[in-house]
Design an enzyme around this catalytic site. Sequence first.
Site, PDB file in Angstrom:
ATOM      1  N   HIS A 153       0.844  -1.194   0.000  1.00 57.65           N
ATOM      2  CA  HIS A 153       0.000   0.000   0.000  1.00 57.65           C
ATOM      3  C   HIS A 153       0.875   1.238   0.000  1.00 57.65           C
ATOM      4  O   HIS A 153       1.890   1.313   0.695  1.00 57.65           O
ATOM      5  CB  HIS A 153      -0.914   0.009   1.231  1.00 57.65           C
ATOM      6  CG  HIS A 153      -1.843   1.179   1.270  1.00 57.65           C
ATOM      7  ND1 HIS A 153      -2.790   1.425   0.309  1.00 57.65           N
ATOM      8  CD2 HIS A 153      -1.951   2.205   2.179  1.00 57.65           C
ATOM      9  CE1 HIS A 153      -3.454   2.520   0.596  1.00 57.65           C
ATOM     10  NE2 HIS A 153      -2.953   3.014   1.730  1.00 57.65           N
TER      11      HIS A 153
ATOM     12  N   ASP B 129      -3.894   9.274   3.063  1.00 61.48           N
ATOM     13  CA  ASP B 129      -4.103   7.864   2.727  1.00 61.48           C
ATOM     14  C   ASP B 129      -5.436   7.747   1.994  1.00 61.48           C
ATOM     15  O   ASP B 129      -6.486   8.145   2.524  1.00 61.48           O
ATOM     16  CB  ASP B 129      -4.104   7.002   3.993  1.00 61.48           C
ATOM     17  CG  ASP B 129      -4.064   5.519   3.669  1.00 61.48           C
ATOM     18  OD1 ASP B 129      -4.201   5.157   2.475  1.00 61.48           O
ATOM     19  OD2 ASP B 129      -3.902   4.706   4.593  1.00 61.48           O
TER      20      ASP B 129
ATOM     21  N   CYS C 109      -3.873   3.076  -5.280  1.00 63.33           N
ATOM     22  CA  CYS C 109      -3.283   3.873  -4.207  1.00 63.33           C
ATOM     23  C   CYS C 109      -2.059   4.642  -4.695  1.00 63.33           C
ATOM     24  O   CYS C 109      -1.844   5.800  -4.313  1.00 63.33           O
ATOM     25  CB  CYS C 109      -2.921   2.986  -3.019  1.00 63.33           C
ATOM     26  SG  CYS C 109      -1.855   1.587  -3.444  1.00 63.33           S
TER      27      CYS C 109
END
Length: 568
Positions: free
Chosen positions: A459, A476, A526
């Site tokens: 991630h 995030d 991401c």
Amino acid sequence: MKETIQGTGSWGPEPPGPGTTYSNPRRERLRWPLPPKPRLKSGGGFGPDPGSGTTVPTRRLPAPRPSFDASASEEEEEEEEEDEEEVAAWRLPPRWGQLGASQRSRALRPSHRKTCSQRRRRAMRAFQMLLYSKSTSLTFHWKLWGRHRGRRRNLAHPKNHLSPQEGGATPQVPSPCCRFDSPRGLPPPRLGLLGALMAEDGMRGSPPVPSGPPMEEDGLRWTPKSPLDPDSGLLSCTLPNGFGGLSGPEGERSLAPPDASILISNVCSIGDHVAQELFQSSDLGIAEEADRTGEKAGQHSPLREEHVTCVQSILDEFLQTYGSLIPLSTDEVVEKLEDIFQQEFSTPSRKSLVLQLIQSYQRMPGNAMVRGFRVSYKRHVLTMDDLGTLYGQNWLNDQVMNMYGDLVMDTVPEKVHFFNSFFYDKLRTKGYDGVKRWTKNVDIFNKELLLIPIHLEVHWSLISVDVRRRTITYFDSQRTLNRRCPKHIAKYLQAEAVKKDRLDFHQGWKGYFKMNVARQNNDSDCGAFVLQYCKHLALSQPFSFTQQDMPKLRRQIYKELCHCKLTV
């Protein structure tokens, strides 16, 4: 060689000849005696009488044709002709022709029971073909007619059975350069986009468009007329599936069209007034279509050949610039076509055709990507494997992340400093001593913004440091609360302030979590979100992108990396 039974009962009296003796009548191979030498002609104006040392070539007279019994039927005579031709094909010695006709006919003629069984089998086979065969009426008669070899003879060339000396046709001898296997030559040249589309249509088996003009075959001309014209022959011809059509005015059946391979499954009839309405309505529709203005019809018509050629040139240029068609969109090709031809190509029909052209171009060999394509910028080198991570929903790697971060930093160099993606991992594992030399040539406290990408397992996230406000913000796209990352960055900043003698930055750092940002709806975007965070923070732009914008933003990132410049 065929084996027979030697004996008097089967073959009649033995043929005359010196030294011809047979042992007991047992089953063995035929042993024919040597034929006697023919006597030579002399005199009669043919030259001097030949002596012992003179040889005059003579022509051998053909053997007399055997006589047939008067009681034999017509079919038996045809069978005897076939049997004689088969025996001639066996290349028997010449004395076979000197035997009596009655002996040969009696030897070759099968028994009465065998003849009846053969006739019965042929009749049953023809009856089964008539009942169960799916062939057309024309092919059925050909199969039934072809049972007799004498009737299969080509009537257009009656002298084919004669030798060339007797006036027959010269046999067709293939040329020495002729080959009967398919030659293996060079591979076909690379087709263009138009040729590839035509080849795809041929592979799908699309029928050719009929050209409509009259058709000619074997000297007969069949010209299609009006569908309602009774003299056109269309209503009186034999249907290809075996149904008989209507006869002509004199009871004669008209010729069928040359293309008799179409099977008609259902035959129906309509009234004359209904047919006239149908055909008249179609004619009116065609007339109305022709009355449209040329400009409007040209704008909404399918793509022409020059359009296809232009699309191919656009795709070729795009492939050479970017190494692949990953950053290409259909809207971009449509816009270029509209700029070139000054026509509307954004209609659904034309846009779908452009998309089909792009897909066909990608399926052509060698058009997926350019092998060896590289992008170099400073110390960064991106290959097609690295750029391929921007396609679809692939995960971005460190090479793409670091080069794009350098592009962001070089866009506003006095304001932003971008840390390498391996910085945080080294800081977390080895502490400040592991990264203290990473900023020896840079005073990070003179910058306004510090961007630190964080990669934890699978991630990506981002830490943004506002130096003037002494704030550490965690971004995030999955909105997870990771408190360790801001703490590690705060300790690093304090140690760096001590080393650089910037004690005013040793205290007062605060950490925040940015929650009102665009959120990803999958597990693969991401990295693209982090790159957009970096770009918008460096350019002081609001976060106006969402998950639905990611495919377009991935293509934009690809182009920015190839051009080594951000799109501001």
